[in-house]
Design a protein around this motif. Structure first.
Motif, PDB file in Angstrom:
ATOM      1  N   THR A  66       0.787  -1.184   0.001  1.00 60.58           N
ATOM      2  CA  THR A  66      -0.075   0.031   0.156  1.00 60.58           C
ATOM      3  C   THR A  66       0.793   1.261   0.144  1.00 60.58           C
ATOM      4  OG1 THR A  66      -1.957  -1.191   1.378  1.00 60.58           O
ATOM      5  CG2 THR A  66      -1.795   1.198   1.209  1.00 60.58           C
ATOM      6  N   ASN A  67       2.051   1.342   0.886  1.00 57.47           N
ATOM      7  CA  ASN A  67       2.865   2.547   0.858  1.00 57.47           C
ATOM      8  C   ASN A  67       3.638   2.816  -0.486  1.00 57.47           C
ATOM      9  OD1 ASN A  67       1.935   2.909   3.803  1.00 57.47           O
ATOM     10  ND2 ASN A  67       3.565   1.761   4.349  1.00 57.47           N
ATOM     11  N   GLN A  68       3.793   1.647  -1.035  1.00 61.17           N
ATOM     12  CA  GLN A  68       4.601   1.734  -2.206  1.00 61.17           C
ATOM     13  C   GLN A  68       3.933   2.114  -3.500  1.00 61.17           C
ATOM     14  OE1 GLN A  68       7.994  -0.746  -2.585  1.00 61.17           O
ATOM     15  NE2 GLN A  68       7.817  -1.045  -0.259  1.00 61.17           N
ATOM     16  N   SER A  69       2.514   1.829  -3.267  1.00 56.72           N
ATOM     17  CA  SER A  69       1.528   2.193  -4.203  1.00 56.72           C
ATOM     18  C   SER A  69       1.579   0.979  -5.361  1.00 56.72           C
ATOM     19  CB  SER A  69       1.715   3.447  -4.935  1.00 56.72           C
ATOM     20  OG  SER A  69       1.323   4.141  -4.033  1.00 56.72           O
ATOM     21  N   HIS A  70       1.991  -0.276  -4.925  1.00 51.91           N
ATOM     22  CA  HIS A  70       2.038  -1.202  -6.021  1.00 51.91           C
ATOM     23  C   HIS A  70       0.998  -2.418  -5.401  1.00 51.91           C
ATOM     24  CE1 HIS A  70       3.921  -4.516  -3.872  1.00 51.91           C
ATOM     25  NE2 HIS A  70       4.821  -3.156  -3.473  1.00 51.91           N
ATOM     26  N   GLY A  71       0.099  -3.009  -6.382  1.00 51.91           N
ATOM     27  CA  GLY A  71      -0.794  -4.118  -5.938  1.00 51.91           C
ATOM     28  C   GLY A  71      -0.194  -5.166  -5.785  1.00 51.91           C
ATOM     29  N   CYS A  72      -0.580  -6.230  -5.080  1.00 53.31           N
ATOM     30  CA  CYS A  72      -0.360  -7.387  -4.521  1.00 53.31           C
ATOM     31  C   CYS A  72      -1.348  -8.437  -4.292  1.00 53.31           C
ATOM     32  CB  CYS A  72       0.884  -7.471  -3.596  1.00 53.31           C
ATOM     33  SG  CYS A  72       0.374  -7.377  -2.014  1.00 53.31           S
ATOM     34  N   THR A  73      -0.940  -9.785  -4.419  1.00 51.57           N
ATOM     35  CA  THR A  73      -1.703 -10.986  -3.945  1.00 51.57           C
ATOM     36  C   THR A  73      -1.111 -11.798  -3.045  1.00 51.57           C
ATOM     37  OG1 THR A  73      -2.983 -10.723  -6.120  1.00 51.57           O
ATOM     38  CG2 THR A  73      -3.310 -12.602  -4.694  1.00 51.57           C
ATOM     39  N   LEU A  74      -1.602 -12.091  -1.832  1.00 54.92           N
ATOM     40  CA  LEU A  74      -1.134 -13.281  -0.877  1.00 54.92           C
ATOM     41  C   LEU A  74      -2.224 -14.242  -0.835  1.00 54.92           C
ATOM     42  CD1 LEU A  74      -0.025 -10.793   2.109  1.00 54.92           C
ATOM     43  CD2 LEU A  74       1.136 -11.636   0.049  1.00 54.92           C
ATOM     44  N   VAL A  75      -1.571 -15.461  -1.050  1.00 61.75           N
ATOM     45  CA  VAL A  75      -2.715 -16.590  -0.981  1.00 61.75           C
ATOM     46  C   VAL A  75      -2.134 -17.284   0.516  1.00 61.75           C
ATOM     47  CG1 VAL A  75      -2.947 -19.034  -1.815  1.00 61.75           C
ATOM     48  CG2 VAL A  75      -2.601 -17.201  -3.588  1.00 61.75           C
ATOM     49  N   LEU A  76      -3.168 -17.285   1.379  1.00 62.00           N
ATOM     50  CA  LEU A  76      -2.818 -18.079   2.588  1.00 62.00           C
ATOM     51  C   LEU A  76      -3.586 -19.433   2.585  1.00 62.00           C
ATOM     52  CD1 LEU A  76      -3.706 -15.071   5.204  1.00 62.00           C
ATOM     53  CD2 LEU A  76      -1.526 -15.767   4.083  1.00 62.00           C
ATOM     54  N   ASP A  77      -2.648 -20.351   2.630  1.00 60.00           N
ATOM     55  CA  ASP A  77      -3.035 -21.767   2.255  1.00 60.00           C
ATOM     56  C   ASP A  77      -3.048 -22.760   3.594  1.00 60.00           C
ATOM     57  OD1 ASP A  77      -3.201 -24.637   1.395  1.00 60.00           O
ATOM     58  OD2 ASP A  77      -2.162 -24.299  -0.143  1.00 60.00           O
ATOM     59  N   PHE A  78      -4.138 -23.150   4.084  1.00 57.48           N
ATOM     60  CA  PHE A  78      -4.520 -23.754   5.350  1.00 57.48           C
ATOM     61  C   PHE A  78      -4.549 -25.339   5.287  1.00 57.48           C
ATOM     62  CE2 PHE A  78      -6.205 -19.548   5.951  1.00 57.48           C
ATOM     63  CZ  PHE A  78      -5.105 -18.850   6.689  1.00 57.48           C
ATOM     64  N   ASN A  79      -4.154 -25.747   4.056  1.00 51.69           N
ATOM     65  CA  ASN A  79      -4.292 -27.108   3.985  1.00 51.69           C
ATOM     66  C   ASN A  79      -3.002 -27.790   4.457  1.00 51.69           C
ATOM     67  OD1 ASN A  79      -6.582 -27.694   1.899  1.00 51.69           O
ATOM     68  ND2 ASN A  79      -5.481 -25.987   0.886  1.00 51.69           N
ATOM     69  N   GLU A  80      -3.093 -29.172   4.931  1.00 57.07           N
ATOM     70  CA  GLU A  80      -2.083 -29.686   5.581  1.00 57.07           C
ATOM     71  C   GLU A  80      -0.742 -29.897   4.464  1.00 57.07           C
ATOM     72  OE1 GLU A  80      -1.493 -30.482   8.552  1.00 57.07           O
ATOM     73  OE2 GLU A  80      -3.381 -29.847   9.176  1.00 57.07           O
ATOM     74  N   THR A  81      -0.958 -30.147   3.429  1.00 62.91           N
ATOM     75  CA  THR A  81      -0.094 -30.191   2.179  1.00 62.91           C
ATOM     76  C   THR A  81      -0.528 -29.110   1.257  1.00 62.91           C
ATOM     77  OG1 THR A  81       0.221 -32.510   2.307  1.00 62.91           O
ATOM     78  CG2 THR A  81       1.052 -31.492   0.307  1.00 62.91           C
ATOM     79  N   PRO A  82       0.464 -28.039   1.164  1.00 62.56           N
ATOM     80  CA  PRO A  82       0.034 -26.967   0.295  1.00 62.56           C
ATOM     81  C   PRO A  82      -0.540 -27.324  -0.965  1.00 62.56           C
ATOM     82  CG  PRO A  82       1.750 -26.287   1.218  1.00 62.56           C
ATOM     83  CD  PRO A  82       1.597 -27.669   1.899  1.00 62.56           C
ATOM     84  N   VAL A  83      -1.483 -26.765  -1.503  1.00 62.70           N
ATOM     85  CA  VAL A  83      -1.938 -26.780  -3.167  1.00 62.70           C
ATOM     86  C   VAL A  83      -0.743 -26.597  -4.067  1.00 62.70           C
ATOM     87  CG1 VAL A  83      -4.199 -26.775  -2.384  1.00 62.70           C
ATOM     88  CG2 VAL A  83      -3.019 -24.705  -3.250  1.00 62.70           C
ATOM     89  N   LYS A  84      -0.821 -27.214  -5.097  1.00 59.36           N
ATOM     90  CA  LYS A  84       0.163 -26.682  -6.394  1.00 59.36           C
ATOM     91  C   LYS A  84      -0.541 -25.697  -6.871  1.00 59.36           C
ATOM     92  CE  LYS A  84       2.880 -30.259  -5.499  1.00 59.36           C
ATOM     93  NZ  LYS A  84       4.303 -30.178  -4.958  1.00 59.36           N
ATOM     94  N   ILE A  85       0.217 -24.620  -7.040  1.00 56.52           N
ATOM     95  CA  ILE A  85      -0.227 -23.449  -7.854  1.00 56.52           C
ATOM     96  C   ILE A  85       0.776 -23.199  -8.900  1.00 56.52           C
ATOM     97  CG2 ILE A  85      -0.793 -20.928  -7.656  1.00 56.52           C
ATOM     98  CD1 ILE A  85      -1.334 -21.332  -4.781  1.00 56.52           C
ATOM     99  N   ALA A  86       0.283 -23.040 -10.191  1.00 58.13           N
ATOM    100  CA  ALA A  86       1.400 -22.512 -11.205  1.00 58.13           C
ATOM    101  C   ALA A  86       1.877 -21.173 -10.668  1.00 58.13           C
ATOM    102  CB  ALA A  86       0.598 -22.271 -12.648  1.00 58.13           C
ATOM    103  N   GLY A  87       3.300 -21.335 -10.934  1.00 62.69           N
ATOM    104  CA  GLY A  87       4.338 -20.082 -10.700  1.00 62.69           C
ATOM    105  C   GLY A  87       5.823 -20.644 -10.422  1.00 62.69           C
ATOM    106  N   GLN A  88       6.454 -19.662  -9.720  1.00 59.13           N
ATOM    107  CA  GLN A  88       7.849 -19.873  -9.385  1.00 59.13           C
ATOM    108  C   GLN A  88       8.008 -20.649  -7.928  1.00 59.13           C
ATOM    109  OE1 GLN A  88      10.896 -19.220 -11.373  1.00 59.13           O
ATOM    110  NE2 GLN A  88      11.258 -20.809  -9.468  1.00 59.13           N
ATOM    111  N   THR A  89       8.104 -21.771  -7.959  1.00 61.01           N
ATOM    112  CA  THR A  89       8.273 -22.787  -6.772  1.00 61.01           C
ATOM    113  C   THR A  89       9.620 -22.407  -6.329  1.00 61.01           C
ATOM    114  OG1 THR A  89       8.748 -24.662  -7.998  1.00 61.01           O
ATOM    115  CG2 THR A  89       6.395 -24.674  -7.616  1.00 61.01           C
ATOM    116  N   LEU A  90       9.850 -23.047  -4.984  1.00 54.56           N
ATOM    117  CA  LEU A  90      11.226 -22.855  -4.415  1.00 54.56           C
ATOM    118  C   LEU A  90      11.526 -24.394  -3.880  1.00 54.56           C
ATOM    119  CD1 LEU A  90       9.958 -19.818  -2.281  1.00 54.56           C
ATOM    120  CD2 LEU A  90      11.849 -19.782  -3.772  1.00 54.56           C
TER     121      LEU A  90
END
Length: 476
Positions: free
Chosen positions: A338-362
């Motif tokens: 908000t302070n830097q005036s750019h948008g963003c999206t946060l996904v809070l995943d409450f599954n025991e094993t996080p779901v697979k989401i297309a993107g940069q994994t680690l």
């Protein structure tokens, strides 16, 4: 026209103007009124949008089980225009109230919502005090031609409400002996806020000091009396603000011109405008009064409102430390975006094993309990796509793409982030998505629905029948 019919018209016009004005100054607001015209009349309630529902026990305790609210009245005193009633008994959770008596109306008490992101309730209270005074005047005058203009006055009262609150507070602290004129100061703040310099919005602090206190300041630079830039020259003052950007320095004004530059600390009666680009905060001493943007004043403090997220997290079975950590980290990441005036999206995943989401994994998830990793996570929110956070407070991926089938709650006016989050959460019920738009709104989304959505309240275009008594309303 009967007295009841005229009272109904007065109440409708005043309430409609007050509700509309407060909805522009804050977010969408409801308004309710309790009133009794004469000492022997029953207390009536006009609450067309059910603002006071769920407060029935407290209202019954104050107004039906006790007569204390009637004490101290002098209804036959025709010299008194209006008397505001200061009481702590009406402290209803989430509401702002204002009670008054007058020679024309025995009792009235206005209510509206106290939104969690308000800088101060002071201007709103001043607004409601003015509504109480106008209702008393209109009912006493019995002139139907005044009613529409009264509603219009209340719709456009935001600047006056801010001014009234500042004047009241300064008079309470220092009495009537003041040379600062508030209206020119507020006009200058709005004028400077919409003036660009080389394509950039104003940044820095402008402080207004009582002229009698100017000589006691330590100046870094002071201008000769006959060469001080006039406050009404918005372009000149905007240029001077460049000298105090990103520093503790402030431009000092006596309300008419810019006196110099100082690193002074605000006093209880000084007025400060903190310009932050497209928006800013107005303060009286250390207290934030309101914000300003787009050449208008507003009650919002521009801080992200994550109350709904906090409440939702309480319903999810999590370790207490992890729940606290998730909320704190989400709050900081949203505030950073908000302070830097750019948008963003946060996904809070409450599954025991996080779901697979297309993107940069680690290869190894990033532990947000590490201070250095928290800084990296905030930086990752700048990239296109979502940051994927698990219930163990670790980042599993970034630049993630959210997809899903179309859902009924989509809003084409909200953009791809918002609608993608709706679709994704509709198919993954154990996930919460936080969407921060570049133009500041924050949305909490779960199960294909926006938890932070505001209701569209039905607008009433007339107070046709006499409102029910409070006892009848409670029994409904």
């Amino acid at each position: 026209m009967s007295s009841n019919s005229f009272a109904n018209l007065c109440i409708f016009h005043i309430m409609d103007g007050l509700r509309d004005g407060l909805s522009h100054f804050s977010q969408i607001s409801r308004v309710a009124l309790l009133y009794a015209i004469k000492p022997g009349d029953p207390l009536r309630i006009y609450d067309p949008q059910d603002l006071l529902r769920d407060h029935e026990p407290k209202l019954k305790e104050i107004y039906i089980d006790s007569d204390k609210w009637k004490s101290g009245s002098r209804h036959d005193d025709t010299t008194r225009l209006i008397e505001l009633i200061k009481t702590k008994d009406l402290a209803l959770a989430g509401l702002i109230s204002c009670s008054a008596r007058s020679s024309s109306l025995f009792y009235q008490c206005w209510f509206t919502e106290q939104h969690p992101n308000m800088c101060s309730i002071g201007p709103t209270q001043s607004w409601m005090e003015y509504a109480a005074m106008i209702l008393s005047q209109d009912y006493a005058a019995q002139n139907i031609l005044r009613l529409d203009s009264s509603g219009h006055l209340l719709r456009e009262y935001s600047t006056h409400a801010v001014r009234d609150y500042i004047v009241d507070q300064r008079n309470r602290i220092m009495g009537w002996d003041t040379q600062l004129r508030i209206y020119p100061i507020l006009d200058a703040i709005l004028g400077i806020s919409k003036t660009k310099e080389e394509g950039a919005w104003a940044r820095g602090d402008l402080i207004f000091i009582e002229p009698s206190e100017l000589e006691s300041l330590n100046y870094l630079a002071k201008f000769p009396e006959n060469e001080r830039p006039a406050l009404k020259n918005h372009k000149h003052v905007r240029k001077l603000l460049q000298s105090v950007e990103n520093s503790s320095r402030k431009l000092v004004s006596d309300g008419k011109c810019v006196v110099g530059i100082s690193s002074c600390t605000p006093s209880n009666t000084s007025i400060s405008a903190n310009f932050k680009g497209e928006r800013g905060i107005l303060q009286l001493g250390p207290e934030s009064i309101c914000s300003f943007a787009d050449a208008t004043f507003s009650s919002t403090n521009f801080k992200p409102n994550l109350v709904q997220l906090e409440e939702t997290l309480l319903e999810i079975p999590l370790d207490g430390n992890d729940r606290h950590g998730l909320f704190q980290f989400a709050n900081k990441m949203v505030a950073s975006a908000t302070n830097q005036s750019h948008g963003c999206t946060l996904v809070l995943d409450f599954n025991e094993t996080p779901v697979k989401i297309a993107g940069q994994t680690l290869e190894i998830p990033l532990d947000l309990k590490d201070p250095e990793i928290r800084g990296l996570a905030r930086a990752l929110t700048k990239l296109d796509g979502a940051v994927h956070i698990g219930k163990d407070v670790k980042v599993y991926g970034f630049a993630c793409l959210l997809d899903g089938k179309t859902v009924s709650g989509e809003n084409r006016g909200r953009g791809a982030r918002f609608n993608s989050a709706l679709r994704f959460t509709a198919e993954h019920p154990n996930i919460i998505v936080i969407v921060v738009s570049s133009d500041k709104p924050v949305s909490i989304i779960q199960r294909g629905a926006e938890l932070t959505a505001s209701c569209d309240w039905t607008q009433h275009f007339a107070c046709v029948s006499t409102p029910p008594t409070l006892e009848e309303w409670i029994e409904q």
